[in-house]
Design a protein around this motif. Structure first.
Motif, PDB file in Angstrom:
ATOM      1  N   SER A 134       0.832  -1.204   0.000  1.00 12.96           N
ATOM      2  CA  SER A 134       0.000   0.000   0.000  1.00 12.96           C
ATOM      3  C   SER A 134       0.869   1.257   0.000  1.00 12.96           C
ATOM      4  O   SER A 134       0.541   2.253  -0.641  1.00 12.96           O
ATOM      5  N   GLY A 177      -5.870   6.336   4.729  1.00 15.32           N
ATOM      6  CA  GLY A 177      -5.161   5.183   5.302  1.00 15.32           C
ATOM      7  C   GLY A 177      -3.739   5.117   4.780  1.00 15.32           C
ATOM      8  O   GLY A 177      -3.125   6.153   4.497  1.00 15.32           O
ATOM      9  N   VAL A 178      -3.221   3.899   4.633  1.00 18.62           N
ATOM     10  CA  VAL A 178      -1.815   3.744   4.241  1.00 18.62           C
ATOM     11  C   VAL A 178      -1.578   4.279   2.829  1.00 18.62           C
ATOM     12  O   VAL A 178      -0.654   5.054   2.599  1.00 18.62           O
ATOM     13  N   VAL A 179      -2.421   3.885   1.880  1.00 18.51           N
ATOM     14  CA  VAL A 179      -2.261   4.384   0.502  1.00 18.51           C
ATOM     15  C   VAL A 179      -2.410   5.904   0.495  1.00 18.51           C
ATOM     16  O   VAL A 179      -1.576   6.630  -0.062  1.00 18.51           O
ATOM     17  N   ASP A 198     -11.729  11.650   4.661  1.00 18.14           N
ATOM     18  CA  ASP A 198     -11.899  10.329   5.272  1.00 18.14           C
ATOM     19  C   ASP A 198     -13.196  10.333   6.076  1.00 18.14           C
ATOM     20  O   ASP A 198     -13.715  11.401   6.444  1.00 18.14           O
ATOM     21  N   LYS A 199     -13.702   9.135   6.326  1.00 15.81           N
ATOM     22  CA  LYS A 199     -14.918   8.967   7.133  1.00 15.81           C
ATOM     23  C   LYS A 199     -14.578   8.899   8.613  1.00 15.81           C
ATOM     24  O   LYS A 199     -15.471   8.954   9.462  1.00 15.81           O
ATOM     25  N   SER A 220     -15.561  13.080   4.850  1.00 15.04           N
ATOM     26  CA  SER A 220     -15.986  12.619   3.529  1.00 15.04           C
ATOM     27  C   SER A 220     -17.510  12.537   3.418  1.00 15.04           C
ATOM     28  O   SER A 220     -18.136  11.646   4.003  1.00 15.04           O
ATOM     29  N   LEU A 240     -10.903   2.070   1.726  1.00 12.61           N
ATOM     30  CA  LEU A 240     -11.058   0.632   1.953  1.00 12.61           C
ATOM     31  C   LEU A 240     -12.087   0.418   3.050  1.00 12.61           C
ATOM     32  O   LEU A 240     -12.015   1.020   4.120  1.00 12.61           O
ATOM     33  N   VAL A 267      -6.652   3.643  -6.918  1.00 13.34           N
ATOM     34  CA  VAL A 267      -5.806   2.608  -6.309  1.00 13.34           C
ATOM     35  C   VAL A 267      -6.687   1.488  -5.739  1.00 13.34           C
ATOM     36  O   VAL A 267      -6.292   0.332  -5.671  1.00 13.34           O
ATOM     37  N   ASP A 270      -8.390  -2.779  -6.927  1.00 13.49           N
ATOM     38  CA  ASP A 270      -8.334  -4.216  -6.584  1.00 13.49           C
ATOM     39  C   ASP A 270      -9.511  -4.635  -5.715  1.00 13.49           C
ATOM     40  O   ASP A 270      -9.746  -5.814  -5.506  1.00 13.49           O
ATOM     41  N   GLN A 271     -10.260  -3.673  -5.201  1.00 13.20           N
ATOM     42  CA  GLN A 271     -11.496  -3.972  -4.454  1.00 13.20           C
ATOM     43  C   GLN A 271     -12.697  -3.509  -5.277  1.00 13.20           C
ATOM     44  O   GLN A 271     -13.742  -3.157  -4.735  1.00 13.20           O
ATOM     45  N   VAL A 298      -4.510   0.736 -12.528  1.00 12.73           N
ATOM     46  CA  VAL A 298      -3.690  -0.473 -12.583  1.00 12.73           C
ATOM     47  C   VAL A 298      -3.898  -1.281 -11.292  1.00 12.73           C
ATOM     48  O   VAL A 298      -3.730  -0.760 -10.185  1.00 12.73           O
ATOM     49  N   ALA A 299      -4.289  -2.543 -11.478  1.00 12.84           N
ATOM     50  CA  ALA A 299      -4.667  -3.350 -10.311  1.00 12.84           C
ATOM     51  C   ALA A 299      -3.444  -3.843  -9.540  1.00 12.84           C
ATOM     52  O   ALA A 299      -3.543  -4.185  -8.366  1.00 12.84           O
ATOM     53  N   MET A 301      -0.241  -2.198  -8.973  1.00 14.87           N
ATOM     54  CA  MET A 301       0.719  -1.105  -9.081  1.00 14.87           C
ATOM     55  C   MET A 301       2.121  -1.483  -8.589  1.00 14.87           C
ATOM     56  O   MET A 301       3.106  -1.170  -9.269  1.00 14.87           O
ATOM     57  N   PRO A 302       2.271  -2.171  -7.431  1.00  8.32           N
ATOM     58  CA  PRO A 302       3.635  -2.441  -6.934  1.00  8.32           C
ATOM     59  C   PRO A 302       4.482  -3.239  -7.914  1.00  8.32           C
ATOM     60  O   PRO A 302       5.704  -3.122  -7.913  1.00  8.32           O
TER      61      PRO A 302
HETATM   62  P1  NAD Z   1      -6.517   1.516   4.805  1.00  7.19           P
HETATM   63  O1  NAD Z   1      -7.472   0.640   5.527  1.00  7.19           O
HETATM   64  O2  NAD Z   1      -5.188   1.806   5.412  1.00  7.19           O
HETATM   65  O3  NAD Z   1      -7.215   2.935   4.495  1.00  7.19           O
HETATM   66  C1  NAD Z   1      -8.489   3.069   3.977  1.00  7.19           C
HETATM   67  C2  NAD Z   1      -9.090   4.357   4.467  1.00  7.19           C
HETATM   68  O4  NAD Z   1     -10.320   4.574   3.747  1.00  7.19           O
HETATM   69  C3  NAD Z   1      -9.454   4.352   5.958  1.00  7.19           C
HETATM   70  O5  NAD Z   1      -8.808   5.432   6.617  1.00  7.19           O
HETATM   71  C4  NAD Z   1     -10.977   4.523   5.955  1.00  7.19           C
HETATM   72  O6  NAD Z   1     -11.459   5.261   7.062  1.00  7.19           O
HETATM   73  C5  NAD Z   1     -11.184   5.253   4.639  1.00  7.19           C
HETATM   74  N1  NAD Z   1     -12.562   5.249   4.119  1.00  7.19           N
HETATM   75  C6  NAD Z   1     -13.471   4.239   4.126  1.00  7.19           C
HETATM   76  N2  NAD Z   1     -14.631   4.669   3.547  1.00  7.19           N
HETATM   77  C7  NAD Z   1     -14.433   5.955   3.153  1.00  7.19           C
HETATM   78  C8  NAD Z   1     -15.229   6.931   2.505  1.00  7.19           C
HETATM   79  N3  NAD Z   1     -16.479   6.674   2.142  1.00  7.19           N
HETATM   80  N4  NAD Z   1     -14.683   8.155   2.255  1.00  7.19           N
HETATM   81  C9  NAD Z   1     -13.415   8.435   2.619  1.00  7.19           C
HETATM   82  N5  NAD Z   1     -12.617   7.547   3.251  1.00  7.19           N
HETATM   83  C10 NAD Z   1     -13.111   6.319   3.508  1.00  7.19           C
HETATM   84  O7  NAD Z   1      -6.336   0.855   3.342  1.00  7.19           O
HETATM   85  P2  NAD Z   1      -5.078   1.045   2.366  1.00  7.19           P
HETATM   86  O8  NAD Z   1      -4.020   0.052   2.709  1.00  7.19           O
HETATM   87  O9  NAD Z   1      -4.728   2.478   2.309  1.00  7.19           O
HETATM   88  O10 NAD Z   1      -5.695   0.551   0.974  1.00  7.19           O
HETATM   89  C11 NAD Z   1      -6.591   1.365   0.215  1.00  7.19           C
HETATM   90  C12 NAD Z   1      -6.984   0.631  -1.055  1.00  7.19           C
HETATM   91  O11 NAD Z   1      -5.862   0.472  -1.916  1.00  7.19           O
HETATM   92  C13 NAD Z   1      -7.490  -0.802  -0.799  1.00  7.19           C
HETATM   93  O12 NAD Z   1      -8.581  -1.058  -1.649  1.00  7.19           O
HETATM   94  C14 NAD Z   1      -6.308  -1.662  -1.179  1.00  7.19           C
HETATM   95  O13 NAD Z   1      -6.706  -2.975  -1.552  1.00  7.19           O
HETATM   96  C15 NAD Z   1      -5.812  -0.870  -2.365  1.00  7.19           C
HETATM   97  N6  NAD Z   1      -4.449  -1.197  -2.844  1.00  7.19           N
HETATM   98  C16 NAD Z   1      -4.321  -1.294  -4.198  1.00  7.19           C
HETATM   99  C17 NAD Z   1      -3.083  -1.539  -4.778  1.00  7.19           C
HETATM  100  C18 NAD Z   1      -2.977  -1.563  -6.271  1.00  7.19           C
HETATM  101  O14 NAD Z   1      -1.943  -2.019  -6.780  1.00  7.19           O
HETATM  102  N7  NAD Z   1      -3.951  -1.088  -7.015  1.00  7.19           N
HETATM  103  C19 NAD Z   1      -1.962  -1.748  -3.955  1.00  7.19           C
HETATM  104  C20 NAD Z   1      -2.114  -1.646  -2.572  1.00  7.19           C
HETATM  105  C21 NAD Z   1      -3.374  -1.355  -2.020  1.00  7.19           C
END
Ligand code: NAD
Length: 363
Positions: A134, A177-179, A198-199, A220, A240, A267, A270-271, A298-299, A301-302
């Protein structure tokens, strides 16, 4: 313990289960590591480097599957791989079983002990073996956005950092969150104007404190998202809801609020993606345009920065790999509930509740 690292065989997967540095740590603890020849060559980890770290290089994955007590990988095993697993052998890798009944059946039938990186937990309720990917995806999201904004890429021609006398671009990040925080940090580093939505109010408070207000925070809501779409040059989708499909926060209708040539980076693709108009793309063809707005979805990315991702992944997985090798898998799982949360399939049974429920296995 005899540990094996096969070359990844999934299409365009250049990451590898262990770096040479990771091999060296395991070998220093008295374990043996076999690595398939050329496993890391594409990302600059040569066979010589693995050998200097103490690995034995072998010609085929078959030899690794036949002899290793633990196999360390990156991606879920492909059919030709899980067919070679044997009862009691440890498989330590990403699995993502819930949407994959065929792989689950293959792993159950193998009798192997399968630990999925993505469900290992930590003391703060995080997912420590998912977090590095992420972090990578969040940071990369900004690179993707900045490039897609260039005129030659069909973008609006905005430089996110601006220059003296010209206002910077505006980046909106949905999900802190982390991303999200990694994307925001990069945007801030470039000098862009950054807002995170964020929520979670506690999360917004944390971000406000950590960045001293330099990253703006908004709760949000539909209103807030619509207001942001009008001013954003790039919107990063990083939400997420654990275990659920991503909520569609931007509908097709809302795209008309955006400036022509602006960019959506989803990002969360993938969900299922958090923009209604998102569909998964690849590194070969990462973007497409809907109603004048560029979409990057891109599903995996890493995989685009496979060298950095490999090092980040080994940094996160190595301590658990060492614990399994030192203590044996049974004791390592019994002594560490967080590692045990990673156990998805064990000796012919599905051992992870959500996977068993989704795929109809006894739990
Ligand atoms: P995380 O749980 O750390 O953060 C998600 C954040 O979204 C949380 O802070 C949550 O409160 C917030 N949230 C939930 N509903 C919301 C809304 N309606 N409005 C605003 N904020 C809201 O998750 P993460 O690790 O940051 O991952 C985020 C997404 O990125 C996930 O879907 C993960 O699978 C995806 N991801 C994709 C790739 C890729 O290559 N495409 C790589 C890594 C992660």
């Amino acid at each position: 313990m005899l540990i094996g690292v096969p070359k990844e065989i999934k299409n365009h997967e250049y990451r590898v289960g262990l770096t040479p540095a990771g091999v060296r740590e395991l070998v220093a603890h008295g374990h043996q590591v076999m690595v398939e020849k050329q496993a890391g060559t594409a990302i600059g980890f040569t066979d010589d480097q693995y050998q200097s770290a103490g690995a034995r290089m072998v010609d085929t994955a078959a030899e690794i599957f036949a002899r290793s007590e633990m196999i360390i990988k990156v991606k879920e095993p492909q059919p030709v791989e899980y067919m070679q697993l044997r009862p009691g052998q440890i498989l330590y890798t990403y699995l993502h079983l819930a949407p994959d009944p065929e792989q689950t059946k293959g792993l159950v039938e193998s009798g192997a002990i399968c630990i999925a990186y993505e469900t290992v937990t930590d003391i703060r309720g995080g997912l420590p073996l998912l977090a590095p990917m992420s972090e990578v995806a969040g940071r990369m999201a900004l690179q993707a956005a900045a490039r897609a904004l260039e005129k030659s890429q069909g973008g609006s021609g905005v430089l996110l950092g601006g220059v003296p006398g010209v206002a910077p671009g505006h980046v909106t990040v949905l999900g802190g969150g982390v991303v999200g925080i990694n994307a925001a940090r990069m945007a801030m580093g470039l000098g862009a104007d950054v807002t995170i939505l964020d929520k979670s109010l506690p999360r917004l408070k944390e971000i406000d404190n950590d960045f001293d207000g330099r990253i703006k925070t908004l709760y949000s809501t539909r209103d807030a998202i619509e207001a942001q779409l009008k001013v954003a040059d790039a919107v990063i989708g990083a939400v997420l809801i654990p275990g659920a499909a991503a909520p569609k926060l931007v509908t097709r209708d809302m795209l008309k609020l955006m400036k022509p040539g602006s960019v959506l980076v989803d990002v969360a693709i993938d969900q299922g993606g958090c923009f209604e108009t998102s569909h998964a793309t690849t590194h070969q063809e990462p973007t497409y345009v809907v109603d004048g707005v560029t979409h990057y979805c891109v599903a995996n990315m890493p995989g685009g920065v496979a060298r950095t991702s490999t090092v980040a992944l080994t940094n996160a997985t190595l301590a658990f790999a060492l614990a399994i090798a030192e203590k044996g898998v049974k004791r390592a799982l019994l002594e560490d509930g967080h590692l045990k949360n990673g156990l998805n399939v064990c000796c012919g049974k599905v051992t992870y509740e959500a996977v068993a429920r989704d795929l109809g296995y006894e739990y």
